[in-house]
Design a protein around this motif. Structure first.
Motif, short mmCIF file in Angstrom:
data_model
loop_
_atom_site.label_atom_id
_atom_site.label_comp_id
_atom_site.label_asym_id
_atom_site.label_seq_id
_atom_site.Cartn_x
_atom_site.Cartn_y
_atom_site.Cartn_z
N PHE A 157 -2.19 -2.80 -7.79
CA PHE A 157 -2.03 -1.36 -7.56
C PHE A 157 -1.26 -0.71 -8.72
O PHE A 157 -1.56 0.42 -9.11
CB PHE A 157 -1.28 -1.10 -6.24
CG PHE A 157 -2.00 -1.65 -5.02
CD1 PHE A 157 -3.37 -1.90 -5.04
CD2 PHE A 157 -1.31 -1.91 -3.84
CE1 PHE A 157 -4.03 -2.41 -3.94
CE2 PHE A 157 -1.96 -2.41 -2.73
CZ PHE A 157 -3.32 -2.66 -2.78
N GLY A 158 -0.28 -1.43 -9.25
CA GLY A 158 0.47 -0.93 -10.40
C GLY A 158 -0.46 -0.72 -11.60
O GLY A 158 -0.36 0.28 -12.31
N PHE A 159 -1.38 -1.65 -11.79
CA PHE A 159 -2.36 -1.55 -12.88
C PHE A 159 -3.23 -0.31 -12.69
O PHE A 159 -3.46 0.46 -13.63
CB PHE A 159 -3.21 -2.82 -12.89
CG PHE A 159 -4.25 -2.83 -13.97
CD1 PHE A 159 -3.89 -3.04 -15.29
CD2 PHE A 159 -5.59 -2.63 -13.67
CE1 PHE A 159 -4.85 -3.04 -16.29
CE2 PHE A 159 -6.56 -2.63 -14.66
CZ PHE A 159 -6.19 -2.84 -15.98
N VAL A 160 -3.68 -0.10 -11.44
CA VAL A 160 -4.53 1.06 -11.13
C VAL A 160 -3.76 2.36 -11.42
O VAL A 160 -4.28 3.27 -12.08
CB VAL A 160 -4.98 1.03 -9.65
CG1 VAL A 160 -5.55 2.37 -9.22
CG2 VAL A 160 -6.04 -0.05 -9.46
N VAL A 216 0.83 -1.21 0.00
CA VAL A 216 0.00 0.00 0.00
C VAL A 216 0.86 1.26 0.00
O VAL A 216 0.68 2.15 -0.84
CB VAL A 216 -0.97 0.00 1.20
CG1 VAL A 216 -1.67 1.35 1.33
CG2 VAL A 216 -2.01 -1.10 1.04
N LEU A 217 1.82 1.34 0.93
CA LEU A 217 2.61 2.58 1.03
C LEU A 217 3.52 2.79 -0.19
O LEU A 217 3.64 3.91 -0.69
CB LEU A 217 3.42 2.61 2.31
CG LEU A 217 2.62 2.91 3.59
CD1 LEU A 217 3.56 3.04 4.78
CD2 LEU A 217 1.81 4.19 3.45
N SER A 218 4.14 1.71 -0.67
CA SER A 218 5.01 1.90 -1.84
C SER A 218 4.17 2.31 -3.06
O SER A 218 4.60 3.15 -3.85
CB SER A 218 5.85 0.65 -2.13
OG SER A 218 5.02 -0.47 -2.24
N SER A 219 2.97 1.74 -3.18
CA SER A 219 2.10 2.12 -4.31
C SER A 219 1.66 3.57 -4.20
O SER A 219 1.60 4.28 -5.21
CB SER A 219 0.85 1.24 -4.35
OG SER A 219 1.20 -0.08 -4.46
N MET A 220 1.35 4.00 -3.00
CA MET A 220 0.93 5.41 -2.82
C MET A 220 2.08 6.34 -3.22
O MET A 220 1.86 7.39 -3.83
CB MET A 220 0.56 5.67 -1.36
CG MET A 220 -0.61 4.85 -0.88
SD MET A 220 -2.16 5.63 -1.19
CE MET A 220 -2.70 5.92 0.45
N VAL A 267 -3.51 11.51 -8.87
CA VAL A 267 -2.99 11.08 -7.56
C VAL A 267 -4.14 10.74 -6.61
O VAL A 267 -4.11 9.71 -5.92
CB VAL A 267 -2.07 12.18 -6.95
CG1 VAL A 267 -1.62 11.79 -5.56
CG2 VAL A 267 -0.87 12.41 -7.85
N VAL A 268 -5.17 11.60 -6.58
CA VAL A 268 -6.30 11.37 -5.65
C VAL A 268 -7.03 10.07 -6.01
O VAL A 268 -7.25 9.22 -5.14
CB VAL A 268 -7.27 12.58 -5.67
CG1 VAL A 268 -8.54 12.26 -4.91
CG2 VAL A 268 -6.59 13.81 -5.08
N ILE A 269 -7.38 9.92 -7.28
CA ILE A 269 -8.14 8.72 -7.68
C ILE A 269 -7.30 7.46 -7.49
O ILE A 269 -7.78 6.44 -7.00
CB ILE A 269 -8.66 8.83 -9.13
CG1 ILE A 269 -9.66 9.99 -9.23
CG2 ILE A 269 -9.35 7.54 -9.58
CD1 ILE A 269 -10.17 10.27 -10.63
N SER A 270 -6.01 7.53 -7.84
CA SER A 270 -5.13 6.37 -7.66
C SER A 270 -5.07 5.98 -6.19
O SER A 270 -5.22 4.81 -5.84
CB SER A 270 -3.71 6.66 -8.15
OG SER A 270 -3.69 6.87 -9.51
N SER A 271 -4.85 6.97 -5.31
CA SER A 271 -4.69 6.69 -3.88
C SER A 271 -5.95 6.06 -3.29
O SER A 271 -5.88 5.04 -2.58
CB SER A 271 -4.35 7.97 -3.11
OG SER A 271 -3.22 8.56 -3.67
#
Lengths: 264, 254
Positions: free
Chosen positions: A211-214, A105-109, A241-245
């Motif tokens: 998460f990478g796909f998102v 989660v944190l690395s993806s964010m 950034v907002v939608i991805s997070s």
């Protein structure tokens, strides 16, 4: 249809209709991007460049995130574990939390904030500067040329970055465990390795992949659907950034639930 | 005389817009082979939208757009690539690819569609850069170019695959008088030496009169004039007069 739309203007139903239209557009975009990523031709050299920009470029921030995550997690765990006299289990506590949840989660964010925003800003600038139209006019498919390499790079690099983030977090936890509660290194690492079961490791990797796909899809879509105007780039970047997070957090809940029921 | 020539571009009862917004409403237009046609009109009336529709970048809501008698409206992206390969579009601000050098920009379509061998591509890039007067700019990045140079590179990019039709979107807008003159001369050179069919969108009346074989004027989504530059000067329509000489028209009204 037009009459229906005029009748619905500014009603909640109209906004719901717009939401559904947007959802449909994203679904179509995702389908096209996936088809392009799976079917040849593959743009290897552009993909390699994107892997470098997204993966290698995000390495410092992901490493730092992992380190501080490990340090803080260890400090917090010590406080709680001391209360029940179980400080020996610190490696297990850090290992489980990092590999299953916090690492992906944190690395993806962080990647969404750093690389996702960059992808979105770049594509938005290209859209506003009519470079996307120029690509189509010159006989190229912008999805093949721009989206596919970025999406593949996100899909490949996100699990790798997550793995690195996890490793650094374990090291951070080890530093605190050794210095604050003077636990032996062997005991700590043995405890960490106990929870590194294939189910947890693969589970974390699958989360990172999702998460990478998102990040890839949301950032590219947001950049390419920019409205004209100088503020368009900023809006696209923020939106990405907002939608991805939020999508990462929601997807994390969904995947965790599925894994707990079926696998973990 | 016109009827004997082949119609390269035809707009038949075309309505074009973005979503719910209609920009051009039920218009007809023909561009014949070898002709230089200018679409004149004030900024924001939808002139560029027509060019994008001709390229298949946006679809008209009604009517037909024919390229060489083929109606391209129902075409999918793959078929449109074939249609676009006959045309070159010079965008308003050049729309050069920032990440590539001038040489890579110019050779883009030749490389992408594998139209010829790498040696011949190199040779062609030199040829067209020479044609637009930018022989030494091959290795420069678009960010290092001035506005006029960007336009010339965009023309070179269009010229490289030797297309049949050139579409120009406001080719002289935002340029200083010298660059304005240079670009106009380049277009006249293109017209004379390449015998290309050209469709130019501009709001510059003087430039249009110098370049055009025929002119259409777009006003509130409709063509209010379609004829030769000479006929345009003699036209008595108040809307046409107001566009050609707004100062004189305003004085007359007072």
């Amino acid at each position: 249809m037009d009459r229906l739309k005029i009748g619905l203007v500014r009603t909640p139903l109209y906004y719901f209709y717009l939401f559904l239209c947007e959802l449909g557009a994203i679904a179509r975009f995702t389908g096209t991007a996936l088809k392009s990523a799976i079917l040849p031709p593959y743009r290897r050299s552009i993909t390699r460049r994107q892997m470098d920009a997204i993966g290698v470029g995000s390495l410092p921030i992901v490493t730092l995130t992992g380190l501080f995550m490990g340090l803080v997690l260890a400090l917090q765990s010590i406080v709680e574990l001391r209360n029940i006299g179980a400080t020996a289990y610190i490696g297990r506590a850090i290992g489980t939390t990092v590999i299953r949840e916090l690492g992906p989660v944190l690395s993806s964010m962080m990647v969404a904030a750093r690389a996702g925003s960059a992808i979105s800003a770049e594509l938005a600038s290209m859209t506003i500067g009519e470079q996307i139209d120029a690509l189509r006019a010159e006989g190229s498919d912008p999805v093949e040329k721009l989206v596919e390499p970025r999406l593949i790079a996100c899909l490949i690099m996100m699990p790798v970055l997550t793995l690195i983030c996890d490793m650094v977090a374990f090291i951070g936890g080890w530093l605190v465990a050794c210095t604050v509660i003077q636990i032996s290194s062997f005991f700590y690492w043995d405890s960490v390795l106990e929870v590194l079961t294939p189910a947890f490791v693969w589970g974390g990797a699958i989360k990172a992949l999702a998460f990478g796909f998102v990040i890839g899809v949301v950032s590219c879509y947001s950049g390419m659907k920019t409205s004209f105007g100088s503020s368009g780039v900023g809006e696209a970047t923020t939106r990405a950034v907002v939608i991805s997070s939020i999508s990462i957090l929601a997807l994390d809940f969904l995947i965790t639930k599925i894994f707990i029921v079926t696998w973990w | 005389m016109k009827e004997n020539r082949e119609a390269i571009i035809q707009l038949i009862n075309a309505t074009i817009g973005y979503g719910d917004l209609t920009v051009v409403n039920h218009v007809d237009m023909v561009v014949y082979q070898g002709e230089t046609k200018v679409i004149l009109g004030p900024s924001g009336v939808g002139k560029s939208t027509i060019l994008k529709a001709i390229l298949g970048l946006i679809k008209p809501t009604t009517g037909e757009i024919r390229i060489h008698r083929e109606n391209i409206v129902p075409y999918q992206e793959r078929e449109l690539v074939r249609i676009r390969s006959q045309m070159a579009m010079v965008f308003q601000h050049g729309a050069l690819f920032d990440s590539m050098t001038v040489g890579e920009n110019v050779s883009y379509r030749l490389r992408e569609l594998e139209m010829t061998t790498p040696d011949k591509i190199d040779q062609r890039v030199d040829e067209v850069l020479n044609f637009v007067g930018l022989r030494g700019a091959r290795k420069l990045k678009p960010a290092q170019l001035s506005g006029g140079m960007r336009k010339r590179v965009a023309i070179a990019r269009g010229l490289a695959p030797d297309p049949e039709v050139f579409l120009f979107d406001e080719p002289t807008v935002g340029l200083d008088p010298i660059n304005h003159f240079n670009i106009e001369q380049l277009m006249l050179k293109l017209k004379k030496t390449q015998r290309a069919t050209m469709l130019i969108v501009t709001h510059d009346v003087e430039s249009a009169l110098r370049l055009a074989d025929s002119i259409v004027i777009l006003h509130e989504g409709q063509f209010i004039f379609d004829g030769t530059p000479t006929a345009l000067k003699e036209n008595q329509d108040m809307r046409v007069k107001a566009f050609l000489d707004p100062e004189k028209f305003a004085t007359a009204r007072e």
